[in-house]
Scaffold this active site. Structure first.
Site, PDB file in Angstrom:
ATOM      1  N   LYS A  90      60.849  25.226  31.257  1.00  0.00           N
ATOM      2  CA  LYS A  90      59.907  24.413  30.494  1.00  0.00           C
ATOM      3  C   LYS A  90      59.268  23.297  31.319  1.00  0.00           C
ATOM      4  O   LYS A  90      59.169  22.146  30.911  1.00  0.00           O
ATOM      5  CB  LYS A  90      60.556  23.825  29.243  1.00  0.00           C
ATOM      6  CG  LYS A  90      61.212  24.858  28.338  1.00  0.00           C
ATOM      7  CD  LYS A  90      60.318  26.065  28.060  1.00  0.00           C
ATOM      8  CE  LYS A  90      59.054  25.719  27.332  1.00  0.00           C
ATOM      9  NZ  LYS A  90      58.153  26.917  27.173  1.00  0.00           N
ATOM     10  N   SER A 110      56.575  26.486  34.460  1.00  0.00           N
ATOM     11  CA  SER A 110      56.985  27.416  35.518  1.00  0.00           C
ATOM     12  C   SER A 110      56.348  28.785  35.353  1.00  0.00           C
ATOM     13  O   SER A 110      55.946  29.414  36.343  1.00  0.00           O
ATOM     14  CB  SER A 110      58.512  27.539  35.556  1.00  0.00           C
ATOM     15  OG  SER A 110      59.022  28.052  34.345  1.00  0.00           O
ATOM     16  N   SER A 146      53.470  29.417  33.850  1.00  0.00           N
ATOM     17  CA  SER A 146      52.044  29.244  34.147  1.00  0.00           C
ATOM     18  C   SER A 146      51.793  29.305  35.647  1.00  0.00           C
ATOM     19  O   SER A 146      50.876  29.988  36.110  1.00  0.00           O
ATOM     20  CB  SER A 146      51.556  27.906  33.594  1.00  0.00           C
ATOM     21  OG  SER A 146      51.731  27.842  32.198  1.00  0.00           O
ATOM     22  N   HIS A 192      61.088  33.877  42.602  1.00  0.00           N
ATOM     23  CA  HIS A 192      61.147  32.835  41.579  1.00  0.00           C
ATOM     24  C   HIS A 192      62.229  33.170  40.560  1.00  0.00           C
ATOM     25  O   HIS A 192      62.506  34.336  40.263  1.00  0.00           O
ATOM     26  CB  HIS A 192      59.795  32.692  40.867  1.00  0.00           C
ATOM     27  CG  HIS A 192      59.403  33.890  40.043  1.00  0.00           C
ATOM     28  ND1 HIS A 192      59.616  33.966  38.684  1.00  0.00           N
ATOM     29  CD2 HIS A 192      58.820  35.075  40.395  1.00  0.00           C
ATOM     30  CE1 HIS A 192      59.175  35.119  38.227  1.00  0.00           C
ATOM     31  NE2 HIS A 192      58.686  35.816  39.236  1.00  0.00           N
ATOM     32  N   HIS A 212      65.301  31.018  37.579  1.00  0.00           N
ATOM     33  CA  HIS A 212      66.018  29.820  37.131  1.00  0.00           C
ATOM     34  C   HIS A 212      67.362  29.733  37.857  1.00  0.00           C
ATOM     35  O   HIS A 212      68.420  30.023  37.294  1.00  0.00           O
ATOM     36  CB  HIS A 212      66.219  29.863  35.618  1.00  0.00           C
ATOM     37  CG  HIS A 212      64.943  29.863  34.837  1.00  0.00           C
ATOM     38  ND1 HIS A 212      63.912  28.969  35.088  1.00  0.00           N
ATOM     39  CD2 HIS A 212      64.514  30.638  33.809  1.00  0.00           C
ATOM     40  CE1 HIS A 212      62.919  29.188  34.243  1.00  0.00           C
ATOM     41  NE2 HIS A 212      63.256  30.197  33.461  1.00  0.00           N
ATOM     42  N   TYR A 246      42.778  28.672  38.806  1.00  0.00           N
ATOM     43  CA  TYR A 246      43.305  27.741  37.801  1.00  0.00           C
ATOM     44  C   TYR A 246      42.175  27.044  37.056  1.00  0.00           C
ATOM     45  O   TYR A 246      42.250  26.837  35.839  1.00  0.00           O
ATOM     46  CB  TYR A 246      44.206  26.709  38.472  1.00  0.00           C
ATOM     47  CG  TYR A 246      44.873  25.771  37.502  1.00  0.00           C
ATOM     48  CD1 TYR A 246      46.054  26.127  36.854  1.00  0.00           C
ATOM     49  CD2 TYR A 246      44.318  24.518  37.217  1.00  0.00           C
ATOM     50  CE1 TYR A 246      46.660  25.270  35.947  1.00  0.00           C
ATOM     51  CE2 TYR A 246      44.913  23.663  36.314  1.00  0.00           C
ATOM     52  CZ  TYR A 246      46.087  24.043  35.687  1.00  0.00           C
ATOM     53  OH  TYR A 246      46.678  23.189  34.780  1.00  0.00           O
ATOM     54  N   SER A 268      44.739  33.079  31.664  1.00  0.00           N
ATOM     55  CA  SER A 268      45.786  34.021  31.277  1.00  0.00           C
ATOM     56  C   SER A 268      47.145  33.575  31.795  1.00  0.00           C
ATOM     57  O   SER A 268      48.184  34.015  31.302  1.00  0.00           O
ATOM     58  CB  SER A 268      45.461  35.411  31.822  1.00  0.00           C
ATOM     59  OG  SER A 268      45.416  35.397  33.245  1.00  0.00           O
TER      60      SER A 268
END
Length: 353
Positions: A80, A83, A85, A137, A139, A276, A282
């Site tokens: 949150k 990440s 995006s 990438h 968590h 961006y 999207s």
């Protein structure tokens, strides 16, 4: 377990040798997952096809190109913090800029790996030549590759967010999801209690202890990192941010973060800023049904020592980011522009004959 998208295909694979992979097909854009467990021979064939395609696409390279293609970026994303995006921009650019994107999918999203998985992961990342250049990438807490004796470490990048805003976003995400996969059932779906009501009732999902996340993600895999309220963990997180990360951005200033990455790592991020700014967005993701907390709720959280430490880390990261940005860009007519090169070489000896 990790996953990778070879810019056109996306697989989830178990850590280990290629010969023992379990492959899962994923359609991320539609939020659909169809899991199959093919025989090992089929798994080897699928991965080998990607590796062979990589070899055929790059039969020979000059030394400079080989050096650029040996780059690994590791984005150990904090939940949150925009990440998804940011990661989706990497996915959108991977085919055009010719690199691979790999998702590190840990069991139950556990950010701490076992010692043996750490060793496997370090070996996978540093020796899987067919997946270089690569953008990993997931968590996962910061992992010190130097402990395993590797010659070349990955380039770490990350993004962090105001700690209360991050917790509020996560609270509503668990209940209502987001516009990225709106049909997916969330863990707390059906709970209509607002964040304000949760704090007033002393609920566990909004307790100050839930703020303790960005510090341990940057601190790493040491036990003290996950000791809530540890001052040692705070200082270690600061040390790692300054010494082990190329750049740490701020969710509230994501565009500037992307612009700086494009300037420093064009091999990966060429075209990212324009995408961006002018794309169809999207890549953006928004939590649904989110209600901003009241001033009273915020004040109750801010008396916590945990908030004070997480906020100190956030302010430290913000100061570092703004310092880097101030020396890299200038503002003109409301727009930011990258500074041109401000150094050159002279007095070069011996002189060429």
């Amino acid at each position: 377990m990790s996953s990778f998208r070879a810019c056109g295909s996306h697989f989830i694979v178990e850590a280990g040798s290629v010969s023992t992979l379990r492959i899962t097909w994923v359609n991320e854009r539609k939020g659909v997952e169809r899991i199959k467990e093919p025989e090992r021979a089929i798994a080897r064939h699928e991965v080998r096809e990607i590796e062979q395609r990589r070899t055929m696409d790059n039969p020979r390279q000059d030394p400079g190109e080989e050096e650029l293609d040996d780059i690994i970026i590791l984005y150990n994303r904090v939940p949150k913090t925009a990440s998804t995006s940011f990661t989706n921009i990497a996915y959108d650019l991977c085919a055009k800029n010719r690199y691979h994107v790999l998702h590190i999918n840990t069991t139950k999203n556990n950010p701490v790996m076992s010692l043996q998985d750490q060793a496997r992961f370090v070996k996978n990342v540093t020796t899987w030549k067919e997946m270089k250049p690569g953008f990993y990438h997931g968590h996962v807490a910061y992992l010190d590759f130097a402990k395993y004796g590797v010659k070349k470490k990955p380039i770490y990048v990350n993004v962090i967010r105001d700690p209360i805003e991050r917790l509020v976003s996560y609270y509503y995400f668990l209940r209502f999801g987001d516009d990225y996969r709106p049909g997916l059932k969330r863990r707390k779906q059906g709970d209509k209690k607002t964040f304000d009501e949760c704090v007033a009732a002393g609920g566990s999902d909004c307790a100050p202890e839930k703020l303790w996340l960005q510090i341990p993600f940057f601190c790493g895999h040491s036990s003290e990192c996950w000791n809530v309220g540890s001052k040692w963990a705070l200082e270690q997180a600061k040390y790692n941010l300054v010494n082990e990360y190329l750049l740490v951005g701020i969710t509230e200033e994501l565009e500037d973060f992307i612009m700086l990455l494009e300037a420093v790592l064009p091999r990966f991020f060429r075209g990212a800023t324009e995408l961006y700014r002018t794309g169809k967005k999207s890549h953006l993701r928004k939590t649904t049904e989110k209600k901003l907390p009241t001033k009273e709720t915020i004040a109750r959280l801010q008396v916590s020592e945990i908030w004070k430490m997480e906020n100190e880390f956030y302010e430290f990261a913000l100061e570092q980011f703004q310092f880097i940005r101030a020396h890299a860009v200038r503002e003109k007519d409301g727009e930011l522009y990258l500074l041109s090169k401000s150094f050159f070489y002279e007095k070069i000896y011996p002189k060429a004959t």
